[in-house]
Every structure is written in C-alpha cells, then in structure tokens.
Design an enzyme around this catalytic site. Structure first.
Site, PDB file in Angstrom:
ATOM      1  CE1 TYR A 158      -3.513   2.818   0.865  1.00 51.78           C
ATOM      2  CE2 TYR A 158      -2.095   3.126   2.714  1.00 51.78           C
ATOM      3  CZ  TYR A 158      -3.292   3.469   1.934  1.00 51.78           C
ATOM      4  OH  TYR A 158      -4.171   4.529   2.327  1.00 51.78           O
TER       5      TYR A 158
HETATM    6  N1  LIG Z   1      -9.336   5.515   5.895  1.00 57.31           N
HETATM    7  C1  LIG Z   1      -7.966   5.762   6.204  1.00 57.31           C
HETATM    8  O1  LIG Z   1      -7.495   5.502   7.415  1.00 57.31           O
HETATM    9  C2  LIG Z   1      -7.077   6.451   5.126  1.00 57.31           C
HETATM   10  C3  LIG Z   1      -5.968   7.074   5.870  1.00 57.31           C
HETATM   11  C4  LIG Z   1      -5.134   7.581   4.776  1.00 57.31           C
HETATM   12  C5  LIG Z   1      -5.386   7.859   3.440  1.00 57.31           C
HETATM   13  N2  LIG Z   1      -6.803   7.174   3.242  1.00 57.31           N
HETATM   14  C6  LIG Z   1      -7.058   7.154   1.665  1.00 57.31           C
HETATM   15  O2  LIG Z   1      -8.158   7.814   1.423  1.00 57.31           O
HETATM   16  C7  LIG Z   1      -8.750   7.202   0.137  1.00 57.31           C
HETATM   17  C8  LIG Z   1     -10.201   7.116   0.340  1.00 57.31           C
HETATM   18  O3  LIG Z   1     -10.513   5.899   1.426  1.00 57.31           O
HETATM   19  P1  LIG Z   1     -11.351   5.711   2.264  1.00 57.31           P
HETATM   20  O4  LIG Z   1     -10.676   5.380   3.483  1.00 57.31           O
HETATM   21  O5  LIG Z   1     -12.498   6.524   2.048  1.00 57.31           O
HETATM   22  O6  LIG Z   1     -12.088   4.256   2.140  1.00 57.31           O
HETATM   23  P2  LIG Z   1     -13.202   3.626   1.348  1.00 57.31           P
HETATM   24  O7  LIG Z   1     -14.283   4.083   1.767  1.00 57.31           O
HETATM   25  O8  LIG Z   1     -12.872   1.965   1.107  1.00 57.31           O
HETATM   26  O9  LIG Z   1     -12.829   4.093  -0.285  1.00 57.31           O
HETATM   27  C9  LIG Z   1     -12.309   3.397  -1.111  1.00 57.31           C
HETATM   28  C10 LIG Z   1     -12.987   3.876  -2.477  1.00 57.31           C
HETATM   29  O10 LIG Z   1     -12.258   3.596  -3.489  1.00 57.31           O
HETATM   30  C11 LIG Z   1     -13.045   2.735  -4.752  1.00 57.31           C
HETATM   31  N3  LIG Z   1     -12.543   1.940  -5.504  1.00 57.31           N
HETATM   32  C12 LIG Z   1     -11.605   0.605  -5.271  1.00 57.31           C
HETATM   33  N4  LIG Z   1     -11.303   0.066  -5.946  1.00 57.31           N
HETATM   34  C13 LIG Z   1     -11.803   0.517  -7.080  1.00 57.31           C
HETATM   35  C14 LIG Z   1     -12.068   0.288  -8.606  1.00 57.31           C
HETATM   36  N5  LIG Z   1     -11.157  -0.706  -9.146  1.00 57.31           N
HETATM   37  N6  LIG Z   1     -12.305   1.057  -9.473  1.00 57.31           N
HETATM   38  C15 LIG Z   1     -13.070   2.198  -9.037  1.00 57.31           C
HETATM   39  N7  LIG Z   1     -13.168   2.707  -7.590  1.00 57.31           N
HETATM   40  C16 LIG Z   1     -12.478   1.859  -6.610  1.00 57.31           C
HETATM   41  C17 LIG Z   1     -14.211   2.161  -3.627  1.00 57.31           C
HETATM   42  O11 LIG Z   1     -15.756   2.014  -4.552  1.00 57.31           O
HETATM   43  P3  LIG Z   1     -16.253   0.777  -4.959  1.00 57.31           P
HETATM   44  O12 LIG Z   1     -15.748  -0.366  -3.939  1.00 57.31           O
HETATM   45  O13 LIG Z   1     -17.514   1.213  -5.239  1.00 57.31           O
HETATM   46  O14 LIG Z   1     -15.255   0.801  -6.360  1.00 57.31           O
HETATM   47  C18 LIG Z   1     -14.527   3.184  -2.578  1.00 57.31           C
HETATM   48  O15 LIG Z   1     -15.301   4.209  -2.998  1.00 57.31           O
HETATM   49  C19 LIG Z   1      -7.935   5.978  -0.444  1.00 57.31           C
HETATM   50  O16 LIG Z   1      -7.110   6.792  -1.279  1.00 57.31           O
HETATM   51  C20 LIG Z   1      -7.140   5.861   0.971  1.00 57.31           C
HETATM   52  O17 LIG Z   1      -5.831   5.218   0.667  1.00 57.31           O
HETATM   53  C21 LIG Z   1      -7.573   6.452   3.771  1.00 57.31           C
END
Ligand SMILES: NC(=O)c1ccc[n+]([C@@H]2O[C@H](COP(=O)([O-])OP(=O)(O)OC[C@H]3O[C@@H](n4cnc5c(N)ncnc54)[C@H](OP(=O)(O)O)[C@@H]3O)[C@@H](O)[C@H]2O)c1
Length: 273
Positions: A158
């Site tokens: 990641y």
């Molecule tokens: N949560 C944390 O603690 C955290 C911390 C640091 C950074 N981030 C970053 O923040 C961002 C958002 O993450 P989140 O925490 O909001 O998690 P999340 O709710 O799991 O969101 C991930 C999103 O990515 C989409 N996705 C995954 N694979 C995909 C594909 N093949 N094609 C199109 N869409 C896809 C998912 O939608 P579908 O499943 O509907 O496709 C979902 O909407 C990410 O880049 C993550 O690395 C998160």
C-alpha cells in the site's frame, strides 16, 4: 479566499463511500458539479441522490478504474456531459495490511494494489489532462497518507503505491505548472471508513471522521496547496530527512507496542465507532 468551487466540474474517484463521498457532498454544497466514479452503482446512486436532495449537482459514473476501456469510456461520458474537467480528486484505492514475511509468495498483493492505487490513478490523470491543458487550468488532488511520511510497518504494498503516486504528481506539477496544472497531495491520518474498518484492532484507535477528511479535500480544491498534512506528518518527514536510520530503529518498537495495545483494547471491547 482561494478558488470558488461553484461551477467547477470536479471528478472524484472512490466516491461511493468514505472520504470520497464526504468530499463530494462538501464540494457539491459549494456549487461544484461533482462526477462520482467508483464500481458500486447502487452506492454511487445513493451518494448522488443525497447530494441532489440538498440541491447539489451530482452525476454517478460507475466504473472499474483498473479496466482501461471502461475508464476511457467513463471519461468520454464525463466530457460529453460537462464539456471539461476542472479538478480531479484521485481518491479510489485499496489497502493491504500484511507483514512482509507473510508476503514472500504474494507478489500479487503488490500488483493488485498498484493496479488501482497507482496505474489506474495515472491512467485517469492522463485521460483528463488534455481537457485541462485545453482550458489552461486544472487541479489534481491525490488522497495519500501520513504513513508515507513515517516508517510504518505492515503496509509495504500500500505505502509503495502511495509513494509512487506522490512522486508522479510532483513530476506533474514540475512539468506542467507553467501550463496551469497544479496538484495537492493530502496526507490523511487514520480515518474511520470501510478501508480502516478492514483491520479489527483499529476499532480501538481514535480516528478522524470521513466528514473532516472531506473538509481536507475541500481545502485542497479551494486553496490548492501542494500538500495538506498534519504536525505529526511534518515532524515525521523532517526527522526522516535528517536521521532516517535512527528514526526507523527508534520507532519500530513503538509501533509493535501500539499494535499489541490496540489488539488488547479491541479484544476488551474498548472501541471507538
Ligand atoms: N481510511 C483511512 O484511514 C485512510 C488514511 C489515509 C489515506 N486514505 C486514503 O483515502 C482514500 C479513500 O479511502 P477511504 O478511507 O474513504 O476508504 P473507502 O471508503 O474504502 O473508499 C475507497 C474507494 O475506492 C473505490 N475503489 C476501490 N477500487 C476501485 C476500482 N477498482 N475502481 C473504482 N473505484 C474503486 C471504492 O469504491 P467501489 O468499491 O464502489 O469501487 C471506494 O469508493 C484512499 O485513497 C485511501 O488510501 C485513507
């Protein structure tokens, strides 16, 4: 101050849940036209419906961003529907938490994570860039993590994918800044979403809310700083720049202890929801 999102065409990937959905709601509330990209159609429709119910302008484009033909078709539809892309929020991603010693025969962990977190993100940027260059302005925001700023264990695939994308957008700014292309890298701390929820012990960790994370994206779109980060992230980056070996050795036992404490607290039901 900053750039008013009203009337801007903003493409947000990963907007079917979590940070992307929260960012879409915030930007639409400020008058942006938000184009929602992710795979889960029903969830995208629900996010769009909630935004429209509050008077916002939201358009779902269900797409698997790891599929080149579908991504190309989705971008063509966005351009046909709205004429241009002013802002791309590259936020879709997946995370894998696995020790390196348990991954020795799992190169596919890296391939799968890179497919969405890096290659899909770069492909989409390449597909929207001609529209941005034609208008002479465009802003790319990437959702990255505090964990690229400090030596965090257990997330090698990641974090490698996130660091690669950070490096790519640095090049993008350096090469095309003079043609109106700007970028913001957002270093989120842990955020309470489906992604962080995939790790049981993190239920015991206090985290940022998706709405607050959406506010960070909103700030990236309006103020366009090259990065948004935290005091902890800056301290981590600075100490890693100065003393990488010492900092890595000194923090490793801390992170092992933190995981043991979280596991104990999660098992005891001491959880944050
Ligand atoms: N949560 C944390 O603690 C955290 C911390 C640091 C950074 N981030 C970053 O923040 C961002 C958002 O993450 P989140 O925490 O909001 O998690 P999340 O709710 O799991 O969101 C991930 C999103 O990515 C989409 N996705 C995954 N694979 C995909 C594909 N093949 N094609 C199109 N869409 C896809 C998912 O939608 P579908 O499943 O509907 O496709 C979902 O909407 C990410 O880049 C993550 O690395 C998160």
């Amino acid at each position: 101050m900053g750039i008013d999102p009203a009337g801007q065409v903003v493409v947000i990937t990963g907007s079917s849940s979590g940070i992307g959905a929260a960012a879409a709601r915030r930007l639409a509330a400020r008058g942006a036209t938000v184009c929602l990209l992710a795979r889960r159609e029903a969830e995208l429709e629900a996010v769009a419906a909630a935004i429209r119910a509050e008077g916002g302008d939201a358009h779902p484009y269900p797409v698997d961003l790891t599929d080149e033909a579908s991504t190309r078709a989705a971008v063509e539809r966005v351009l046909a529907d709205h004429g241009r892309v002013d802002v791309l929020v590259s936020n879709a991603a997946r995370s894998i938490r696995r020790p390196i010693v348990d991954s020795l025969d799992r190169l596919h962990d890296h391939e799968r994570v890179m497919a969405i977190n890096y290659f899909a993100a770069v492909r989409l940027i390449h597909l929207v860039l001609p529209s941005m260059l034609a208008t002479g302005r465009g802003h790319v925001v990437i959702s990255s993590t505090l964990s690229t700023q400090v030596p965090i264990p257990l997330f090698s695939a990641y974090l490698a994918s996130k660091s690669a994308l950070e490096s790519y957008v640095r090049s993008l700014s350096a090469e095309l800044g003079h043609r109106g292309i700007t970028t913001s890298t957002v270093h989120f701390p842990m955020v309470r979403t489906e992604m962080s929820g995939g790790t049981e012990i993190y239920r015991a960790m206090s985290m940022m809310s998706p709405d607050e994370a959406g506010r960070w994206i909103e700030r990236a779109v309006v103020s366009r700083p090259s990065r948004i980060t935290s005091a902890f992230g800056v301290a981590g980056e600075t100490s890693m720049a100065l003393l990488p070996g010492i900092v890595t050795r000194a923090t490793a036992p801390f992170f092992r202890r933190m995981d043991r404490n979280l596991a104990r607290r999660a098992a005891a039901g001491d959880v944050h929801e």
